[in-house]
Design a protein around this motif. Structure first.
Motif, PDB file in Angstrom:
ATOM      1  N   MET A  77       0.827  -1.198   0.000  1.00 39.76           N
ATOM      2  CA  MET A  77       0.000   0.000   0.000  1.00 39.76           C
ATOM      3  C   MET A  77       0.866   1.255   0.000  1.00 39.76           C
ATOM      4  SD  MET A  77      -3.079   0.934  -0.081  1.00 39.76           S
ATOM      5  CE  MET A  77      -4.246   2.161   0.376  1.00 39.76           C
ATOM      6  N   GLN A  78       1.969   1.238   0.748  1.00 42.17           N
ATOM      7  CA  GLN A  78       2.827   2.408   0.808  1.00 42.17           C
ATOM      8  C   GLN A  78       3.505   2.653  -0.530  1.00 42.17           C
ATOM      9  OE1 GLN A  78       5.395   1.593   4.119  1.00 42.17           O
ATOM     10  NE2 GLN A  78       4.135   2.779   5.522  1.00 42.17           N
ATOM     11  N   GLN A  79       3.842   1.581  -1.248  1.00 46.79           N
ATOM     12  CA  GLN A  79       4.500   1.751  -2.533  1.00 46.79           C
ATOM     13  C   GLN A  79       3.556   2.417  -3.536  1.00 46.79           C
ATOM     14  OE1 GLN A  79       6.008  -1.826  -4.282  1.00 46.79           O
ATOM     15  NE2 GLN A  79       7.150  -0.751  -5.844  1.00 46.79           N
ATOM     16  N   ALA A  80       2.286   2.056  -3.518  1.00 47.95           N
ATOM     17  CA  ALA A  80       1.315   2.669  -4.417  1.00 47.95           C
ATOM     18  C   ALA A  80       1.152   4.155  -4.088  1.00 47.95           C
ATOM     19  CB  ALA A  80      -0.023   1.955  -4.316  1.00 47.95           C
ATOM     20  N   SER A  81       1.140   4.486  -2.820  1.00 44.20           N
ATOM     21  CA  SER A  81       1.019   5.887  -2.420  1.00 44.20           C
ATOM     22  C   SER A  81       2.250   6.682  -2.846  1.00 44.20           C
ATOM     23  CB  SER A  81       0.843   5.997  -0.905  1.00 44.20           C
ATOM     24  OG  SER A  81      -0.360   5.411  -0.499  1.00 44.20           O
ATOM     25  N   PHE A  82       3.413   6.068  -2.725  1.00 44.90           N
ATOM     26  CA  PHE A  82       4.641   6.737  -3.113  1.00 44.90           C
ATOM     27  C   PHE A  82       4.672   6.967  -4.617  1.00 44.90           C
ATOM     28  CE2 PHE A  82       9.215   6.715  -4.224  1.00 44.90           C
ATOM     29  CZ  PHE A  82       9.578   7.855  -3.524  1.00 44.90           C
ATOM     30  N   ARG A  83       4.227   5.993  -5.393  1.00 44.86           N
ATOM     31  CA  ARG A  83       4.189   6.146  -6.849  1.00 44.86           C
ATOM     32  C   ARG A  83       3.214   7.244  -7.251  1.00 44.86           C
ATOM     33  NH1 ARG A  83       3.669   0.524  -9.708  1.00 44.86           N
ATOM     34  NH2 ARG A  83       4.308   1.776 -11.482  1.00 44.86           N
ATOM     35  N   ARG A  84       2.091   7.324  -6.559  1.00 43.82           N
ATOM     36  CA  ARG A  84       1.120   8.388  -6.838  1.00 43.82           C
ATOM     37  C   ARG A  84       1.715   9.747  -6.490  1.00 43.82           C
ATOM     38  NH1 ARG A  84      -4.503   9.190  -7.525  1.00 43.82           N
ATOM     39  NH2 ARG A  84      -5.220  11.072  -6.441  1.00 43.82           N
ATOM     40  N   LEU A  85       2.453   9.815  -5.385  1.00 40.34           N
ATOM     41  CA  LEU A  85       3.117  11.054  -4.992  1.00 40.34           C
ATOM     42  C   LEU A  85       4.123  11.479  -6.053  1.00 40.34           C
ATOM     43  CD1 LEU A  85       3.800  13.257  -2.847  1.00 40.34           C
ATOM     44  CD2 LEU A  85       5.516  11.661  -1.998  1.00 40.34           C
ATOM     45  N   LEU A  86       4.900  10.539  -6.565  1.00 41.54           N
ATOM     46  CA  LEU A  86       5.869  10.854  -7.616  1.00 41.54           C
ATOM     47  C   LEU A  86       5.176  11.348  -8.887  1.00 41.54           C
ATOM     48  CD1 LEU A  86       8.518   8.004  -7.350  1.00 41.54           C
ATOM     49  CD2 LEU A  86       8.763  10.400  -6.690  1.00 41.54           C
ATOM     50  N   LEU A  87       4.080  10.710  -9.245  1.00 38.57           N
ATOM     51  CA  LEU A  87       3.343  11.118 -10.438  1.00 38.57           C
ATOM     52  C   LEU A  87       2.810  12.541 -10.290  1.00 38.57           C
ATOM     53  CD1 LEU A  87       2.000  10.505 -13.179  1.00 38.57           C
ATOM     54  CD2 LEU A  87       0.039   9.660 -11.877  1.00 38.57           C
ATOM     55  N   LEU A  88       2.161  12.821  -9.176  1.00 37.35           N
ATOM     56  CA  LEU A  88       1.602  14.154  -8.958  1.00 37.35           C
ATOM     57  C   LEU A  88       2.693  15.208  -8.832  1.00 37.35           C
ATOM     58  CD1 LEU A  88      -1.345  13.326  -6.535  1.00 37.35           C
ATOM     59  CD2 LEU A  88      -1.458  13.890  -8.961  1.00 37.35           C
ATOM     60  N   SER A  89       3.802  14.859  -8.214  1.00 30.49           N
ATOM     61  CA  SER A  89       4.926  15.796  -8.109  1.00 30.49           C
ATOM     62  C   SER A  89       5.509  16.094  -9.491  1.00 30.49           C
ATOM     63  CB  SER A  89       6.023  15.230  -7.211  1.00 30.49           C
ATOM     64  OG  SER A  89       5.540  15.044  -5.909  1.00 30.49           O
ATOM     65  N   GLY A  90       5.586  15.080 -10.320  1.00 26.89           N
ATOM     66  CA  GLY A  90       6.078  15.277 -11.683  1.00 26.89           C
ATOM     67  C   GLY A  90       5.165  16.180 -12.493  1.00 26.89           C
ATOM     68  N   ILE A  91       3.869  15.996 -12.340  1.00 27.57           N
ATOM     69  CA  ILE A  91       2.913  16.840 -13.052  1.00 27.57           C
ATOM     70  C   ILE A  91       3.038  18.288 -12.597  1.00 27.57           C
ATOM     71  CG2 ILE A  91       0.450  17.334 -13.351  1.00 27.57           C
ATOM     72  CD1 ILE A  91       0.007  14.271 -13.277  1.00 27.57           C
ATOM     73  N   TRP A  92       3.095  18.500 -11.292  1.00 26.17           N
ATOM     74  CA  TRP A  92       3.248  19.866 -10.760  1.00 26.17           C
ATOM     75  C   TRP A  92       4.574  20.473 -11.191  1.00 26.17           C
ATOM     76  CZ3 TRP A  92      -0.011  23.308  -8.981  1.00 26.17           C
ATOM     77  CH2 TRP A  92      -1.236  22.876  -8.510  1.00 26.17           C
ATOM     78  N   GLY A  93       5.623  19.671 -11.228  1.00 28.53           N
ATOM     79  CA  GLY A  93       6.926  20.156 -11.674  1.00 28.53           C
ATOM     80  C   GLY A  93       6.890  20.595 -13.130  1.00 28.53           C
ATOM     81  N   CYS A  94       6.196  19.826 -13.971  1.00 31.80           N
ATOM     82  CA  CYS A  94       6.067  20.202 -15.379  1.00 31.80           C
ATOM     83  C   CYS A  94       5.289  21.501 -15.534  1.00 31.80           C
ATOM     84  CB  CYS A  94       5.394  19.087 -16.164  1.00 31.80           C
ATOM     85  SG  CYS A  94       6.455  17.661 -16.410  1.00 31.80           S
ATOM     86  N   TYR A  95       4.243  21.674 -14.749  1.00 31.03           N
ATOM     87  CA  TYR A  95       3.488  22.935 -14.781  1.00 31.03           C
ATOM     88  C   TYR A  95       4.382  24.108 -14.380  1.00 31.03           C
ATOM     89  CZ  TYR A  95      -1.234  21.129 -15.541  1.00 31.03           C
ATOM     90  OH  TYR A  95      -2.354  20.567 -16.076  1.00 31.03           O
ATOM     91  N   LEU A  96       5.179  23.905 -13.351  1.00 33.18           N
ATOM     92  CA  LEU A  96       6.061  24.967 -12.874  1.00 33.18           C
ATOM     93  C   LEU A  96       7.106  25.323 -13.928  1.00 33.18           C
ATOM     94  CD1 LEU A  96       6.943  26.799 -10.514  1.00 33.18           C
ATOM     95  CD2 LEU A  96       8.400  24.931  -9.759  1.00 33.18           C
ATOM     96  N   VAL A  97       7.754  24.326 -14.498  1.00 34.46           N
ATOM     97  CA  VAL A  97       8.767  24.569 -15.530  1.00 34.46           C
ATOM     98  C   VAL A  97       8.127  25.225 -16.755  1.00 34.46           C
ATOM     99  CG1 VAL A  97      10.332  23.421 -17.154  1.00 34.46           C
ATOM    100  CG2 VAL A  97      10.333  22.775 -14.748  1.00 34.46           C
TER     101      VAL A  97
END
Length: 54
Positions: A1-21
């Motif tokens: 369960m923690q691995q799925a949450s971490f992967r979701r966190l990475l995905l959302l962080s990547g999306i926000w990072g792309c918006y910022l860049v």
């Protein structure tokens, strides 16, 4: 369960990072090139539309 949450966190962080860049690059290009700065995003959008249609 923690691995799925971490992967979701990475995905959302990547999306926000792309918006910022994108916001930083877009504002810098707009200041230097004015309306010509829209050429690249419009070309990318056109390619994605063509890919989606076919």
């Amino acid at each position: 369960m923690q691995q799925a949450s971490f992967r979701r966190l990475l995905l959302l962080s990547g999306i926000w990072g792309c918006y910022l860049v994108g916001a930083i690059c877009g504002s810098a290009l707009e200041q230097r090139m004015a309306l010509t700065a829209l050429v690249f995003p419009l070309c990318v959008l056109a390619v994605l539309i063509v890919i989606d249609v076919f």
